[in-house]
Design a protein around this motif. Structure first.
Motif, PDB file in Angstrom:
ATOM      1  N   ARG A 136      40.531  32.749  27.461  1.00 45.46           N
ATOM      2  CA  ARG A 136      39.630  32.844  28.605  1.00 45.46           C
ATOM      3  C   ARG A 136      38.732  31.625  28.747  1.00 45.46           C
ATOM      4  NH1 ARG A 136      38.004  38.867  27.057  1.00 45.46           N
ATOM      5  NH2 ARG A 136      39.493  40.057  28.279  1.00 45.46           N
ATOM      6  N   ALA A 143      38.937  33.512  32.766  1.00 49.02           N
ATOM      7  CA  ALA A 143      37.762  34.176  32.208  1.00 49.02           C
ATOM      8  C   ALA A 143      37.663  35.613  32.685  1.00 49.02           C
ATOM      9  CB  ALA A 143      36.492  33.414  32.580  1.00 49.02           C
ATOM     10  N   LYS A 144      38.359  35.924  33.770  1.00 47.58           N
ATOM     11  CA  LYS A 144      38.273  37.273  34.329  1.00 47.58           C
ATOM     12  C   LYS A 144      39.524  38.080  34.047  1.00 47.58           C
ATOM     13  CE  LYS A 144      34.727  36.005  37.098  1.00 47.58           C
ATOM     14  NZ  LYS A 144      33.805  36.311  38.140  1.00 47.58           N
ATOM     15  N   ARG A 146      42.291  40.260  31.881  1.00 51.14           N
ATOM     16  CA  ARG A 146      42.255  41.228  30.785  1.00 51.14           C
ATOM     17  C   ARG A 146      43.162  40.802  29.636  1.00 51.14           C
ATOM     18  NH1 ARG A 146      38.517  42.863  33.872  1.00 51.14           N
ATOM     19  NH2 ARG A 146      38.727  44.800  35.026  1.00 51.14           N
TER      20      ARG A 146
ATOM     21  N   ASP B  77      33.864  40.938  39.178  1.00 51.02           N
ATOM     22  CA  ASP B  77      34.522  41.560  38.041  1.00 51.02           C
ATOM     23  C   ASP B  77      33.858  41.101  36.748  1.00 51.02           C
ATOM     24  OD1 ASP B  77      36.515  42.548  36.199  1.00 51.02           O
ATOM     25  OD2 ASP B  77      37.814  42.707  37.933  1.00 51.02           O
ATOM     26  N   VAL B  78      34.333  41.649  35.644  1.00 50.28           N
ATOM     27  CA  VAL B  78      33.790  41.226  34.366  1.00 50.28           C
ATOM     28  C   VAL B  78      34.359  39.851  34.032  1.00 50.28           C
ATOM     29  CG1 VAL B  78      33.473  41.894  31.964  1.00 50.28           C
ATOM     30  CG2 VAL B  78      33.949  43.637  33.683  1.00 50.28           C
ATOM     31  N   ALA B  79      33.487  38.912  33.754  1.00 47.64           N
ATOM     32  CA  ALA B  79      33.952  37.592  33.321  1.00 47.64           C
ATOM     33  C   ALA B  79      33.444  37.357  31.903  1.00 47.64           C
ATOM     34  CB  ALA B  79      33.425  36.508  34.239  1.00 47.64           C
ATOM     35  N   TYR B  80      34.266  36.732  31.099  1.00 52.62           N
ATOM     36  CA  TYR B  80      33.864  36.481  29.724  1.00 52.62           C
ATOM     37  C   TYR B  80      33.578  35.006  29.533  1.00 52.62           C
ATOM     38  CZ  TYR B  80      35.363  41.239  28.996  1.00 52.62           C
ATOM     39  OH  TYR B  80      35.475  42.600  29.079  1.00 52.62           O
ATOM     40  N   ASN B 104      32.521  48.332  35.860  1.00 55.42           N
ATOM     41  CA  ASN B 104      32.620  47.036  35.209  1.00 55.42           C
ATOM     42  C   ASN B 104      31.571  46.878  34.124  1.00 55.42           C
ATOM     43  OD1 ASN B 104      34.750  46.286  36.776  1.00 55.42           O
ATOM     44  ND2 ASN B 104      33.484  45.267  38.312  1.00 55.42           N
TER      45      ASN B 104
END
Lengths: 300, 438
Positions: A136, A143-144, A146, B77-80, B104
């Motif tokens: 990511r 980065a988004k 799964r 959305d979820v971003a890491y 989320n």
């Protein structure tokens, strides 16, 4: 007193092993995408950690552009043999010949062309899951994504409609024709990868380390001077001491000037680096949304 | 000298906040000030600043990754995100704060050690601040940070800071959060993010990054009750090493406690007992292993064990029941209606499950329980009862996040429709066979 606490590499490792074992258990025909690059080298070590003393219960698949560094191909074949694994190679050249892939006019990079080849291999071997080494931290669209990245029957990623991933519970259920891409290294950074390669004493292709190479200045970076892309008269060509940070198509992989001769040097270099890893790949620089568009089309 | 030569640990945190309270700016600031940004990222920022931002660098652009988000100016959305300091590595789950995206936040919070709630100093506690605290509490995130942002816009007033702290103190005692830290910041200007601000001489606490680097997380995993759900049975078909001909390993990730060679363990649901003969890993055998390590156990006896079984400490048995009581977050546009069948994934097994009743909905702004609910809609939290086709071997979520959680999957679409947290079991597993070897 003994400490029952994992350091960051141990944590990333156990997370990835857990994911690999989930794949082996929940899918009928999984494969590991193995290019010979540093990230997929880590994947193979994690597969050993997950499944030994048994054989790794899935074949390795490589989608070759035909524009690879020769060192990479030699390494890829040797490593698969050492691990006693089945290696399947499908190439862009074959697909161009058969007409399943078509080169856009003026396009030199074969990055886009990997998409139909990958989808063709998935269909040919009826793979329901491909484990890839994407991380990511590489890029904003990644980065988004799964760990378990669902693809429809056209191989497409729909970023707005991803399955929520909660705790360590991964939903791998598919309908016929659908496919899962699984990324056990999602939470790893470039630094983590090199620290892991060092800790595990993993061999990597020699081009990651400093070597002498003729390069052409093109698109703001130095790319290898090969028969595939003759330098134009107005382009600067120079013999340099370089290494590659990330391996893609040989014609779009930027070389960085570097004296780094071993893992320690590379780790020190990354710590001091001022350019991200994918900054040396021309295919991502086309537009800010370049990766997002490729992924939606079925890219790794 | 290598840059990082000593083992360092990893802290996972999530950020929550609404569109305007500066969450993306805060993350951008952490990355920027901890020198985790690279030249080409800054360059890309400047490129987009010229196009859309009138020349001003927008730190929020670092995290708003998808084109759709940049166009709408919201995070969808979820971003890491990842960064490191010499003390720790960090994984940020950046979750949007709009009402419709509770799911989320639940996703981002499920793996977090710590949650940062961002409050706009001008507005103080709003409904969303309460909702985020409640979700953090429901998901049992051990540590909470309340970052009171935009302090520059309230003239760095200590009085205002204390006022907002008091607003939190009114409802925090009702929640299950042990560790809360309030920090006055300006994400835009960098005050109290990495270094102490001269604008807040009245504040003696840590900076945000200082706190993230030092908060004690070693005890965030359950180390008291040994549980290992079996993920994969490791039985070499063609062992090259003939000594491994009879190898039968049970591979899995330890989801709670510590296991030692020689320890007496029970396999559930069958109830057979055995002792641990070997803890096998590629790096050599271990004397003991702990959560969340991934290992392969070899038992003294060759028992019939498959994926979905759980190996536990014989002296400390979990609950077992097919009648379950749980809190859930509903995550799908099609509402939950009692009677409908779903698939339930818990540890390493997936079973059929029917929702028998909805006890109540939890009002996530007031924590009140609302009765007489016919269905749970997307982003609702509620308490439900379920019946599963076979008993689950589980713990309450409060004592173990891994053996106490589940997801619901809708058959057909295969969508993940709910995240569930089990209430403490009322029945303890009763092994039918106390001892295998007599």
């Amino acid at each position: 007193m003994k400490s029952y606490h994992l350091d960051h590499l141990d944590y990333l490792e156990t997370e990835a092993i857990h994911i690999m074992r989930e794949v082996a258990s929940e899918f009928e025909r999984p494969a590991i995408l193995f290019s010979g690059g540093k990230d997929s080298i880590c994947l193979l070590r994690l597969a050993e950690k997950a499944f030994r003393p048994s054989d790794i219960p899935m074949p390795f698949l490589n989608v070759a552009t035909g524009h690879e560094f020769p060192e990479l191909l030699e390494f890829r074949d040797r490593r698969a043999k050492e691990l006693n694994a089945k290696l399947i190679v499908r190439t862009v050249d074959e697909a161009l010949e058969k007409g399943t892939a078509v080169q856009a006019p003026g396009q030199i990079s074969r990055n886009q062309l990997q998409i139909p080849v990958l989808l063709g291999a998935i269909e040919e071997f009826r793979f329901d899951c491909c484990i890839g080494g994407a991380r990511r931290d590489e890029e904003k669209a990644r980065a988004k994504e799964r760990f378990f990245s669902f693809r429809d029957s056209f191989g497409q990623w729909d970023p707005k409609n991803q399955r929520p991933e909660i705790w360590n519970l991964y939903n791998g259920r598919l309908n016929p024709g659908e496919n899962m891409r699984v990324f056990p290294l999602s939470n790893w950074t470039e630094m983590d990868v090199w620290e892991y390669i060092k800790r595990e004493k993993l061999e990597v292709p020699s081009i990651y380390f400093s070597h002498k190479r003729r390069c052409v200045r093109r698109g703001g970076q130095w790319v290898p001077d090969t028969d595939l892309m003759q330098a134009k008269a107005n382009e600067e060509v120079k013999e340099m001491i370089v290494r590659v940070r990330t391996i893609g198509d040989i014609i779009s992989t930027g070389c960085v000037e570097s004296p780094a001769a071993n893992c320690d040097d590379i780790i020190a270099e990354i710590a001091a680096a001022r350019v991200t890893e994918r900054g040396s790949r021309a295919d991502d620089r086309v537009s800010e949304a370049a990766m997002e568009d490729r992924k939606k089309a079925g890219y790794f | 000298m290598p840059a990082i030569s000593h083992p360092i640990d990893l802290l996972r945190f999530n950020t929550c906040g609404s569109v305007d309270d500066g969450k993306s700016t805060l993350i951008g600031r952490l990355l920027y000030d901890s020198k985790s940004l690279m030249e080409d990222q800054i360059e890309a920022l400047e490129r987009s600043a010229d196009i859309t931002g009138g020349g001003q660098i927008n730190l929020a652009n670092l995290t708003d990754g998808l084109r759709a988000e940049r166009e709408q100016g919201i995070t969808i959305d979820v971003a890491y995100r990842y960064f490191a300091t010499p003390h720790r590595k960090f994984i940020i789950a950046d979750t949007p704060g709009h009402v419709q995206y509770t799911r989320n936040m639940v996703t981002g919070a499920s793996t977090a050690n710590l949650s940062i709630i961002l409050v706009d100093a001008r507005q103080g506690v709003i409904e969303q601040s309460r909702r985020h605290s409640i979700i953090a509490s429901l998901l049992r995130i051990p540590h909470l940070v309340v970052a009171i942002n935009k302090m520059d816009l309230v003239d760095w007033s200590e009085e205002r800071f204390l006022e907002i702290k008091e607003q939190f103190d009114e409802f925090l005692p009702r929640l299950d959060i042990k560790d809360v830290q309030f920090i006055p910041v300006s994400a835009l200007n960098g005050d109290n993010i990495v270094s102490h601000s001269t604008n807040t001489p009245w504040y003696n606490g840590p900076t945000l990054l200082g706190h993230l680097e030092t908060v004690h997380i070693a005890s965030d995993w359950n180390l008291s009750n040994f549980r290992m759900p079996v993920q994969w049975v490791n039985r070499p078909n063609n062992p090259t090493d003939h000594t491994l001909h009879d190898f039968r390993g049970l591979s899995g990730q330890i989801s709670g406690g510590i296991v030692k060679v020689g320890q007496k363990v029970t396999v559930l649901p069958s109830g057979f007992s055995s002792t641990v003969k070997q803890i096998w890993t590629l790096d050599g055998p271990l004397e003991e292993a702990f959560s969340p390590q991934s290992v392969t156990l070899v038992l003294e006896h060759d028992l019939d064990i498959s994926r979905g079984d759980v190996i536990v400490d014989s002296e400390d048995l979990p609950g077992a029941s097919s009648e379950l009581h749980a809190k859930i977050c509903w995550m799908n546009p099609r509402p939950l209606t009692p009677g409908k069948q779903y698939l339930l994934k818990h540890t390493t097994q997936t079973v059929k499950a029917a929702v028998t009743s909805i006890d109540h909905r939890i009002n996530i702004s007031t924590l009140d329980k609302e009765d007489g609910i016919a269905e749970l809609a997307m982003n609702d939290l509620g308490e439900i009862r379920l019946r599963t086709a076979k008993p689950l071997i589980y713990d309450g979520y409060a004592s173990n996040r891994l053996t106490g959680s589940f997801i619901l999957i809708e058959p057909g679409t295969n969508a993940t429709v709910a995240a569930g947290m089990l209430l403490p079991p009322t029945e303890i597993a009763r092994p039918e066979y106390k001892d295998f070897a007599i």
